[in-house]
Scaffold this motif. Sequence first.
Motif, PDB file in Angstrom:
ATOM      1  N   LEU A   1       0.772  -1.126   0.148  1.00 26.65           N
ATOM      2  CA  LEU A   1       0.017  -0.024  -0.324  1.00 26.65           C
ATOM      3  C   LEU A   1       0.983   1.263  -0.022  1.00 26.65           C
ATOM      4  O   LEU A   1       0.413   2.127  -0.566  1.00 26.65           O
ATOM      5  N   SER A   2       1.926   1.237   0.664  1.00 26.58           N
ATOM      6  CA  SER A   2       2.946   2.310   0.740  1.00 26.58           C
ATOM      7  C   SER A   2       3.179   2.771  -0.826  1.00 26.58           C
ATOM      8  O   SER A   2       3.594   3.898  -1.138  1.00 26.58           O
ATOM      9  N   ASP A   3       3.569   1.666  -1.621  1.00 24.11           N
ATOM     10  CA  ASP A   3       3.991   1.827  -3.037  1.00 24.11           C
ATOM     11  C   ASP A   3       3.109   2.429  -3.678  1.00 24.11           C
ATOM     12  O   ASP A   3       3.507   3.356  -4.714  1.00 24.11           O
ATOM     13  N   VAL A   4       1.838   2.146  -3.662  1.00 20.26           N
ATOM     14  CA  VAL A   4       0.617   2.771  -4.213  1.00 20.26           C
ATOM     15  C   VAL A   4       0.524   4.077  -3.830  1.00 20.26           C
ATOM     16  O   VAL A   4       0.376   5.052  -4.507  1.00 20.26           O
ATOM     17  N   ALA A   5       0.680   4.484  -2.391  1.00 21.83           N
ATOM     18  CA  ALA A   5       0.606   5.907  -2.191  1.00 21.83           C
ATOM     19  C   ALA A   5       1.564   6.719  -2.647  1.00 21.83           C
ATOM     20  O   ALA A   5       1.316   7.944  -3.128  1.00 21.83           O
ATOM     21  N   ALA A   6       2.830   6.277  -2.661  1.00 19.48           N
ATOM     22  CA  ALA A   6       3.999   6.986  -3.039  1.00 19.48           C
ATOM     23  C   ALA A   6       3.629   7.442  -4.632  1.00 19.48           C
ATOM     24  O   ALA A   6       4.043   8.505  -5.057  1.00 19.48           O
ATOM     25  N   ALA A   7       3.193   6.405  -5.456  1.00 18.27           N
ATOM     26  CA  ALA A   7       3.235   6.306  -6.995  1.00 18.27           C
ATOM     27  C   ALA A   7       1.995   7.468  -7.094  1.00 18.27           C
ATOM     28  O   ALA A   7       1.996   8.073  -8.357  1.00 18.27           O
ATOM     29  N   ALA A   8       1.150   7.387  -6.233  1.00 16.35           N
ATOM     30  CA  ALA A   8      -0.178   8.188  -6.542  1.00 16.35           C
ATOM     31  C   ALA A   8      -0.084   9.485  -6.033  1.00 16.35           C
ATOM     32  O   ALA A   8      -0.787  10.477  -6.192  1.00 16.35           O
ATOM     33  N   GLY A   9       0.994   9.889  -5.157  1.00 11.86           N
ATOM     34  CA  GLY A   9       1.298  11.018  -4.737  1.00 11.86           C
ATOM     35  C   GLY A   9       0.017  11.596  -3.509  1.00 11.86           C
ATOM     36  O   GLY A   9      -0.145  12.718  -3.452  1.00 11.86           O
ATOM     37  N   VAL A  10       0.003  10.516  -2.767  1.00 10.94           N
ATOM     38  CA  VAL A  10      -0.902  10.754  -1.650  1.00 10.94           C
ATOM     39  C   VAL A  10      -0.473  10.087  -0.386  1.00 10.94           C
ATOM     40  O   VAL A  10       0.528   9.145  -0.644  1.00 10.94           O
ATOM     41  N   SER A  11      -1.141  10.255   0.514  1.00 13.00           N
ATOM     42  CA  SER A  11      -0.638   9.860   1.930  1.00 13.00           C
ATOM     43  C   SER A  11      -1.008   8.433   2.169  1.00 13.00           C
ATOM     44  O   SER A  11      -2.001   8.176   1.368  1.00 13.00           O
TER      45      SER A  11
ATOM     46  N   HIS B   1      -8.056   7.866  -8.974  1.00 16.90           N
ATOM     47  CA  HIS B   1      -6.709   7.962  -9.278  1.00 16.90           C
ATOM     48  C   HIS B   1      -6.117   6.780  -8.465  1.00 16.90           C
ATOM     49  O   HIS B   1      -5.240   6.278  -9.219  1.00 16.90           O
ATOM     50  N   VAL B   2      -6.188   6.859  -7.179  1.00 17.37           N
ATOM     51  CA  VAL B   2      -5.637   5.726  -6.462  1.00 17.37           C
ATOM     52  C   VAL B   2      -5.829   4.431  -6.943  1.00 17.37           C
ATOM     53  O   VAL B   2      -5.064   3.535  -7.112  1.00 17.37           O
ATOM     54  N   ARG B   3      -7.251   4.123  -7.454  1.00 13.95           N
ATOM     55  CA  ARG B   3      -7.381   2.854  -7.891  1.00 13.95           C
ATOM     56  C   ARG B   3      -6.657   2.168  -9.235  1.00 13.95           C
ATOM     57  O   ARG B   3      -6.110   1.331  -9.398  1.00 13.95           O
ATOM     58  N   VAL B   4      -6.803   3.482 -10.120  1.00 14.38           N
ATOM     59  CA  VAL B   4      -5.911   3.332 -11.282  1.00 14.38           C
ATOM     60  C   VAL B   4      -4.634   3.045 -10.902  1.00 14.38           C
ATOM     61  O   VAL B   4      -3.809   2.125 -11.738  1.00 14.38           O
ATOM     62  N   THR B   5      -4.192   3.530 -10.227  1.00 14.50           N
ATOM     63  CA  THR B   5      -2.603   3.468  -9.645  1.00 14.50           C
ATOM     64  C   THR B   5      -2.165   2.107  -9.250  1.00 14.50           C
ATOM     65  O   THR B   5      -1.292   1.401  -9.633  1.00 14.50           O
ATOM     66  N   ALA B   6      -3.036   1.687  -8.446  1.00 12.56           N
ATOM     67  CA  ALA B   6      -3.036   0.381  -7.867  1.00 12.56           C
ATOM     68  C   ALA B   6      -2.982  -0.749  -8.746  1.00 12.56           C
ATOM     69  O   ALA B   6      -2.252  -1.678  -8.859  1.00 12.56           O
ATOM     70  N   ASP B   7      -4.097  -0.585  -9.789  1.00 13.68           N
ATOM     71  CA  ASP B   7      -3.957  -1.573 -10.888  1.00 13.68           C
ATOM     72  C   ASP B   7      -2.975  -1.600 -11.684  1.00 13.68           C
ATOM     73  O   ASP B   7      -2.663  -2.640 -12.064  1.00 13.68           O
ATOM     74  N   ARG B   8      -2.477  -0.462 -12.109  1.00 15.36           N
ATOM     75  CA  ARG B   8      -1.203  -0.270 -12.737  1.00 15.36           C
ATOM     76  C   ARG B   8      -0.104  -1.147 -12.287  1.00 15.36           C
ATOM     77  O   ARG B   8       0.779  -1.665 -13.003  1.00 15.36           O
TER      78      ARG B   8
END
Length: 331
Positions: free
Chosen positions: A8-18, A39-46
């Motif tokens: 989840l930390s990787d997703v947050a960093a890539a999405a630019g959110v906490s 935006h977070v969902r798309v980042t997580a899927d990617r």
Amino acid sequence: MADSVITLSDVAAAAGVSLSTASKALNGTDRISEATREHVRVTADRLGFRHNALARSFARGRSQTIGVLTHRASNPFTRVVLATAATELGAKEQAILLYDARIDEHDVTESILQLRARRIDGVIVIGTGTSYPTPSLTSRFDVPVIYAFTFTEDPDDVTITAYDNEIGRLALGHLLSKGRRKIAHITAEPRDNAAQRRAAGAQEVLADAGLEWASPVRFGRWREGWGADAAAELLAEVPDVDAIFCGSDQIARGVERVVRASGRDVPGDVALIGVDNWEQLMHDQRVSRHLTTIDVGLEEIGRQVAAQLLEPGTQPGIQYVAPQVVTAETT
């Protein structure tokens, strides 16, 4: 080397959110903008992120596990409902915990105790048919309980099941549409709920057409042998019968064997229709159809049970799934 696990930390960093915002977006909790959530969902899927199911269940206060009680999981009808419900629940990231036993007091009490200890989110009780009632177990759980392909004696139980009266109506309507007028009915024992309701539905359509049965309804068993015996009696009594509504496909197999052995053509001289769509149940959709039958809607029962169990505010009572005529060579 094994691929590294995306956190989840990787997703947050890539999405630019906490980290907190990423968690809220993926768990569907608290209020965040829909744009951020997407935006977070798309980042997580990617990134190929997959939730830790155990951690998420603690966060939501739910186990994401559904208990399933069956009377006989190996029963062909039960298998279809169970497999369809499991597939639908799996698509919603719900696991199932299956307990297969006789639904009598001793066996079911042990299963209930074990399910309650597992912190399940709901219970599905799957029957083997609509011939006889299943004991109501709703009051013994503190989570939603839904019954599939059966019925109980409690009118407040949420039940999704086959529509036996409509099955009878459809069968007779189909035979009448083929121009048949001297119609007989062979089915199971008279105290069987499914047999009685199918016969009653068929009788309604027959009466509306200004007709009567060519011979009194023959009640017996859900067996091929009974179909053969009853057909022999029927042909001797009513040689010019032109259609037979069989209460099940197994009965129809015995009926057809005797009808053909008598030198009559099916469907030229005698049209036949059964119930259950047995050829698809026991084979697959690629098998060529032979017997015209009524599909009682087992897959749809499984789909609806899975969908409604997870929805709040499901209405109590029986909900019937619409059956369908499957036309083949015997009509």
